[in-house]
Motif scaffolding. Structure first.
Motif, short mmCIF file in Angstrom:
data_model
loop_
_atom_site.label_atom_id
_atom_site.label_comp_id
_atom_site.label_asym_id
_atom_site.label_seq_id
_atom_site.Cartn_x
_atom_site.Cartn_y
_atom_site.Cartn_z
N ARG A 1 -46.95 119.99 -69.57
CA ARG A 1 -46.77 118.68 -68.95
C ARG A 1 -47.22 117.62 -69.92
O ARG A 1 -48.09 117.83 -70.75
N THR A 2 -46.60 116.50 -69.82
CA THR A 2 -47.00 115.35 -70.62
C THR A 2 -47.39 114.24 -69.67
O THR A 2 -46.83 114.12 -68.58
N LYS A 3 -48.34 113.43 -70.07
CA LYS A 3 -48.80 112.34 -69.23
C LYS A 3 -48.31 111.03 -69.81
O LYS A 3 -48.41 110.80 -71.01
N HIS A 4 -47.79 110.17 -68.95
CA HIS A 4 -47.36 108.84 -69.36
C HIS A 4 -48.48 107.83 -69.16
O HIS A 4 -48.42 106.72 -69.63
N TYR A 5 -49.51 108.18 -68.41
CA TYR A 5 -50.63 107.30 -68.14
C TYR A 5 -51.80 108.17 -67.73
O TYR A 5 -51.65 109.38 -67.53
N SER A 6 -52.94 107.59 -67.61
CA SER A 6 -54.12 108.34 -67.18
C SER A 6 -53.90 108.85 -65.76
O SER A 6 -53.60 108.08 -64.86
N CYS A 7 -54.05 110.14 -65.58
CA CYS A 7 -53.80 110.74 -64.27
C CYS A 7 -54.98 111.63 -63.91
O CYS A 7 -55.24 112.60 -64.62
N GLU A 8 -55.67 111.32 -62.85
CA GLU A 8 -56.83 112.10 -62.48
C GLU A 8 -56.51 113.28 -61.57
O GLU A 8 -57.21 114.26 -61.57
N ASN A 9 -55.48 113.19 -60.77
CA ASN A 9 -55.14 114.27 -59.85
C ASN A 9 -53.66 114.60 -59.96
O ASN A 9 -52.81 113.71 -60.00
N ILE A 10 -53.37 115.90 -59.95
CA ILE A 10 -51.99 116.38 -59.93
C ILE A 10 -51.88 117.36 -58.76
O ILE A 10 -52.72 118.24 -58.60
N TYR A 11 -50.86 117.17 -57.94
CA TYR A 11 -50.64 117.99 -56.75
C TYR A 11 -49.28 118.67 -56.87
O TYR A 11 -48.35 118.12 -57.45
N ILE A 12 -49.16 119.84 -56.26
CA ILE A 12 -47.89 120.54 -56.14
C ILE A 12 -47.57 120.61 -54.65
O ILE A 12 -48.43 120.97 -53.84
N VAL A 13 -46.35 120.27 -54.29
CA VAL A 13 -45.96 120.29 -52.88
C VAL A 13 -44.51 120.77 -52.79
O VAL A 13 -43.70 120.54 -53.69
N LEU B 1 -42.27 119.72 -55.92
CA LEU B 1 -42.56 118.39 -56.44
C LEU B 1 -43.93 118.43 -57.09
O LEU B 1 -44.83 119.11 -56.62
N GLN B 2 -44.06 117.70 -58.19
CA GLN B 2 -45.35 117.51 -58.84
C GLN B 2 -45.70 116.04 -58.65
O GLN B 2 -44.92 115.16 -59.00
N VAL B 3 -46.86 115.78 -58.07
CA VAL B 3 -47.27 114.41 -57.74
C VAL B 3 -48.47 114.06 -58.61
O VAL B 3 -49.47 114.78 -58.63
N TRP B 4 -48.38 112.93 -59.33
CA TRP B 4 -49.46 112.45 -60.20
C TRP B 4 -50.08 111.23 -59.55
O TRP B 4 -49.39 110.28 -59.19
N ARG B 5 -51.40 111.25 -59.43
CA ARG B 5 -52.13 110.15 -58.81
C ARG B 5 -53.16 109.60 -59.81
O ARG B 5 -54.00 110.34 -60.30
N ALA B 6 -53.06 108.33 -60.11
CA ALA B 6 -53.97 107.69 -61.05
C ALA B 6 -54.93 106.78 -60.30
O ALA B 6 -54.56 106.13 -59.33
N HIS B 7 -56.18 106.75 -60.76
CA HIS B 7 -57.23 105.92 -60.17
C HIS B 7 -57.65 104.84 -61.16
O HIS B 7 -57.46 104.99 -62.35
N GLU B 8 -58.25 103.81 -60.61
CA GLU B 8 -58.94 102.84 -61.46
C GLU B 8 -60.30 102.61 -60.82
O GLU B 8 -60.43 102.58 -59.61
#
Length: 151
Positions: free
Chosen positions: A3-15, A23-30
């Motif tokens: 996988r490659t990241k386009h931005y900082s991603c703290e959580n990745i989920y598979i659903v 589906l792969q879901v990327w969730r980024a926090h600030e």
């Protein structure tokens, strides 16, 4: 799968996708600005972005999708679900409902504000799900899974 990241991603989920694929879901926090001697309870983390990718397990690639159409995602520490908005009319189609699963808060500090909300995938914006926001880590917020059978 690489996988490659386009931005900082703290959580990745598979659903499981509505079509039966993945589906792969990327969730980024600030986070709020770190202050060394500050009370840890003043550190606030917010979901700033959610990206969804359709996974092709044959080619081992993923393609970003911009809409769930008439479906809803639920993300959290205990479970990730994709539901039909038609079957659950109180949920907003093409939105992601999320609970806080930021690991530092789950296992360390007890008095931080929780990151709980609704992310609109059409315009990349968040709204509060619980108002005022909760400030306690214990217990960890979880989704209660609805029965998927019709009565």
């Amino acid at each position: 799968m690489n996988r490659t990241k386009h931005y900082s991603c703290e959580n990745i989920y598979i659903v499981e996708a509505p079509s039966g694929g993945l589906l792969q879901v990327w969730r980024a926090h600030e986070s709020s600005e770190y202050v060394e001697d500050a009370d840890p309870a003043t550190d606030v983390t917010n979901t700033r972005n959610i990206k969804i990718y359709k996974v092709d397990t044959t080619t081992e690639k993923h393609v970003e999708i911009n809409s769930l159409e008439n479906h809803v995602l639920l993300l959290g520490h205990n479970e990730t679900l994709c539901l039909s908005a038609e079957e659950y009319p109180h949920l907003k189609a093409n939105h992601t409902y999320f609970t806080d699963d930021y690991e530092e808060y789950l296992f360390g500090w007890n008095n931080n504000r929780r990151d709980i909300g609704i992310f609109d995938l059409a315009n990349n914006s968040c709204e509060e799900l619980v108002s005022p926001q909760l400030w306690s880590n214990w217990p960890t917020p979880i989704w209660i899974t609805p029965s998927l059978t019709r009565l």
